[in-house]
Structures are given as structure tokens and as C-alpha cells.
Design a protein around this motif. Structure first.
Motif, mmCIF file in Angstrom:
data_model
loop_
_atom_site.group_PDB
_atom_site.id
_atom_site.type_symbol
_atom_site.label_atom_id
_atom_site.label_comp_id
_atom_site.label_asym_id
_atom_site.label_seq_id
_atom_site.Cartn_x
_atom_site.Cartn_y
_atom_site.Cartn_z
ATOM 1 N N VAL A 1 2.356 5.277 59.420
ATOM 2 C CA VAL A 1 2.261 4.243 60.775
ATOM 3 C C VAL A 1 1.532 3.069 60.363
ATOM 4 N N VAL A 2 2.185 1.962 60.247
ATOM 5 C CA VAL A 2 2.034 0.547 59.861
ATOM 6 C C VAL A 2 1.119 -0.050 60.840
ATOM 7 N N TRP A 3 -0.186 -0.350 60.463
ATOM 8 C CA TRP A 3 -0.980 -1.104 61.303
ATOM 9 C C TRP A 3 -0.919 -2.637 61.173
ATOM 10 N N ALA A 4 -0.871 -2.979 59.642
ATOM 11 C CA ALA A 4 -0.916 -4.254 58.974
ATOM 12 C C ALA A 4 -0.145 -4.257 57.825
ATOM 13 N N GLN A 5 0.699 -5.491 57.565
ATOM 14 C CA GLN A 5 1.253 -5.581 56.089
ATOM 15 C C GLN A 5 1.049 -7.014 55.647
ATOM 16 N N LEU A 6 0.803 -6.858 54.168
ATOM 17 C CA LEU A 6 0.479 -8.289 53.571
ATOM 18 C C LEU A 6 1.472 -8.252 52.633
ATOM 19 N N PRO A 7 1.943 -9.365 52.089
ATOM 20 C CA PRO A 7 2.989 -9.609 51.255
ATOM 21 C C PRO A 7 2.217 -10.144 49.765
ATOM 22 N N VAL A 8 1.442 -9.172 49.353
ATOM 23 C CA VAL A 8 0.690 -9.426 48.055
ATOM 24 C C VAL A 8 0.964 -8.517 46.920
ATOM 25 N N ALA A 9 0.978 -8.920 45.471
ATOM 26 C CA ALA A 9 1.023 -8.364 44.427
ATOM 27 C C ALA A 9 0.110 -7.632 44.015
ATOM 28 N N SER A 10 -0.970 -8.028 44.297
ATOM 29 C CA SER A 10 -2.350 -7.562 43.797
ATOM 30 C C SER A 10 -3.376 -7.925 44.719
ATOM 31 N N PHE A 11 -4.389 -6.948 44.732
ATOM 32 C CA PHE A 11 -5.774 -7.353 45.600
ATOM 33 C C PHE A 11 -6.969 -6.477 44.926
ATOM 34 N N THR A 12 -8.128 -6.926 45.457
ATOM 35 C CA THR A 12 -9.294 -6.213 45.197
ATOM 36 C C THR A 12 -9.865 -5.515 46.278
ATOM 37 N N LEU A 13 -10.168 -4.097 46.323
ATOM 38 C CA LEU A 13 -10.919 -3.540 47.431
ATOM 39 C C LEU A 13 -12.480 -3.473 46.955
ATOM 40 N N ALA A 14 -13.353 -4.013 47.783
ATOM 41 C CA ALA A 14 -14.657 -4.044 47.518
ATOM 42 C C ALA A 14 -15.559 -3.521 48.598
ATOM 43 N N TRP A 15 -16.459 -2.691 48.440
ATOM 44 C CA TRP A 15 -17.513 -2.149 49.510
ATOM 45 C C TRP A 15 -18.802 -2.090 48.884
ATOM 46 N N THR A 16 -19.719 -1.880 49.695
ATOM 47 C CA THR A 16 -21.256 -1.412 49.359
ATOM 48 C C THR A 16 -21.444 -0.103 49.691
ATOM 49 N N HIS A 17 -21.884 0.704 48.694
ATOM 50 C CA HIS A 17 -22.088 2.242 49.044
ATOM 51 C C HIS A 17 -23.096 2.135 50.139
ATOM 52 N N SER A 18 -22.789 3.284 51.248
ATOM 53 C CA SER A 18 -23.655 3.064 52.574
ATOM 54 C C SER A 18 -25.137 3.741 52.174
ATOM 55 N N ILE A 19 -25.172 4.733 51.225
ATOM 56 C CA ILE A 19 -26.788 5.088 50.950
ATOM 57 C C ILE A 19 -27.362 4.160 49.983
ATOM 58 N N GLU A 20 -26.821 4.049 48.680
ATOM 59 C CA GLU A 20 -27.302 3.277 47.463
ATOM 60 C C GLU A 20 -27.540 1.840 47.718
ATOM 61 N N LYS A 21 -26.494 1.307 48.573
ATOM 62 C CA LYS A 21 -26.447 -0.094 48.672
ATOM 63 C C LYS A 21 -26.026 -0.851 47.277
ATOM 64 N N VAL A 22 -25.217 -0.540 46.734
ATOM 65 C CA VAL A 22 -24.668 -0.782 45.274
ATOM 66 C C VAL A 22 -23.123 -1.265 45.723
ATOM 67 N N GLN A 23 -22.951 -2.527 44.939
ATOM 68 C CA GLN A 23 -21.617 -3.185 45.150
ATOM 69 C C GLN A 23 -20.357 -2.479 44.094
ATOM 70 N N TRP A 24 -19.254 -2.177 44.912
ATOM 71 C CA TRP A 24 -18.495 -1.543 43.950
ATOM 72 C C TRP A 24 -16.729 -2.503 44.185
ATOM 73 N N GLU A 25 -16.209 -2.615 43.246
ATOM 74 C CA GLU A 25 -14.905 -3.190 43.297
ATOM 75 C C GLU A 25 -13.849 -2.577 42.486
ATOM 76 N N GLU A 26 -12.664 -2.495 43.174
ATOM 77 C CA GLU A 26 -11.337 -2.046 42.070
ATOM 78 C C GLU A 26 -10.267 -3.038 42.533
ATOM 79 N N ASP A 27 -9.702 -3.366 41.253
ATOM 80 C CA ASP A 27 -8.666 -4.260 41.259
ATOM 81 C C ASP A 27 -7.221 -3.325 41.421
ATOM 82 N N TYR A 28 -6.467 -3.656 42.063
ATOM 83 C CA TYR A 28 -5.179 -2.927 42.223
ATOM 84 C C TYR A 28 -4.017 -3.898 42.132
ATOM 85 N N ARG A 29 -2.861 -3.319 41.488
ATOM 86 C CA ARG A 29 -1.289 -4.082 41.581
ATOM 87 C C ARG A 29 -0.509 -3.238 42.385
#
Length: 135
Positions: free
Chosen positions: A11-39
Motif C-alpha cells: 500500500v503506497v503512502w507516498a511516491q517520489l520520482p527519484v533515481a537515488s537517495f540516502t537514508l540516514a538515522w541516528t542509532h537510538s541507543i549509541e547516538k551514532v549517525q548512519w547513512e546508506e546510499d541507494y540507487r
């Protein structure tokens, strides 16, 4: 046009016309930044480079990672993900979706994380944006 769909169980909640993106988050316990690049590919979301700014419990730096500009850079060879499943709870904070190096919380497209929606899926899809293909 191929792009990024966000939702759950197809079930689609949102759509974006993109060819690539980065997903970033801060670990909830360690408070360390993570980033992953996707195509975005027809087969799914292909993980490229990933970065983490430190380690901690359950967050080991992968073999072969290189420390550059304060973060460990690495690549994991995995097949395209279709879908990429994320946990999304109010207590953990929100993921950031980065397009052209500008990051915004997923909540900008989906609303804030909610306890009754603890999961989210991302997948490649035909977005309906752009001109139809010509034969």
C-alpha cells in the motif's frame, strides 16, 4: 518513470520520482549517525556506499571499511532490496531521507512515526510522474 514508493504491504503512502537517495538515522541507543546510499533500479533498491561515525553494541565496523572525514566508509555486496523494511517508532526518532544532499525527516512525507505503524517499507516502483514512454 521509476521512483521510490513508501508504505507497507504494497500500500503506497507516498511516491517520489527519484533515481537515488540516502537514508540516514541516528542509532537510538549509541547516538551514532548512519547513512546508506541507494540507487532505485527495476529490480529494487541497490545499496551503494554506507557510512557510520562510530561503533557500539551491535554496531561493529565492517571489515574493509576506511576511516575518512570522521566516518567509516564501506560497501556491502547484497542483492537489490525489494522492499527495504524499516522499523519506525516514536521513541527512536525518525529516519532522514536525503535527496541531492538535502535531508528531511520521513515525517515530512508520511507524518511522524506512530506506535500503531511500527514498520515502513521502501521499494522501487513506477511513480506515475513524468511523460509516458514512447514506443
Amino acid at each position: 518513470m521509476l521512483g521510490l514508493c513508501m508504505g507497507l504491504a504494497g500500500v503506497v503512502w507516498a511516491q517520489l520520482p527519484v533515481a537515488s537517495f540516502t537514508l540516514a538515522w541516528t542509532h537510538s541507543i549509541e547516538k551514532v549517525q548512519w547513512e546508506e546510499d541507494y540507487r532505485v533500479t527495476p529490480d529494487g533498491l541497490l545499496l551503494g556506499e554506507a557510512r557510520v561515525k562510530g561503533s557500539g553494541a551491535g554496531m561493529e565496523i565492517p571489515d574493509g571499511a576506511e576511516l575518512r572525514e570522521g566516518a567509516w566508509h564501506y560497501q556491502r555486496r547484497i542483492p537489490p532490496l525489494q522492499p527495504l523494511r524499516l522499523g519506525r517508532a516514536p521513541e527512536a526518532g525518525d529516519y532522514q531521507l536525503c535527496l541531492d544532499r538535502r535531508c528531511r525527516p520521513l515525517g515530512d512525507w508520511l507524518g511522524p512515526p506512530q506506535a500503531d505503524r511500527p514498520a515502513l517499507e521502501l521499494w522501487s516502483c513506477a511513480t506515475g510522474f513524468g511523460a509516458p514512454a514512447m514506443d
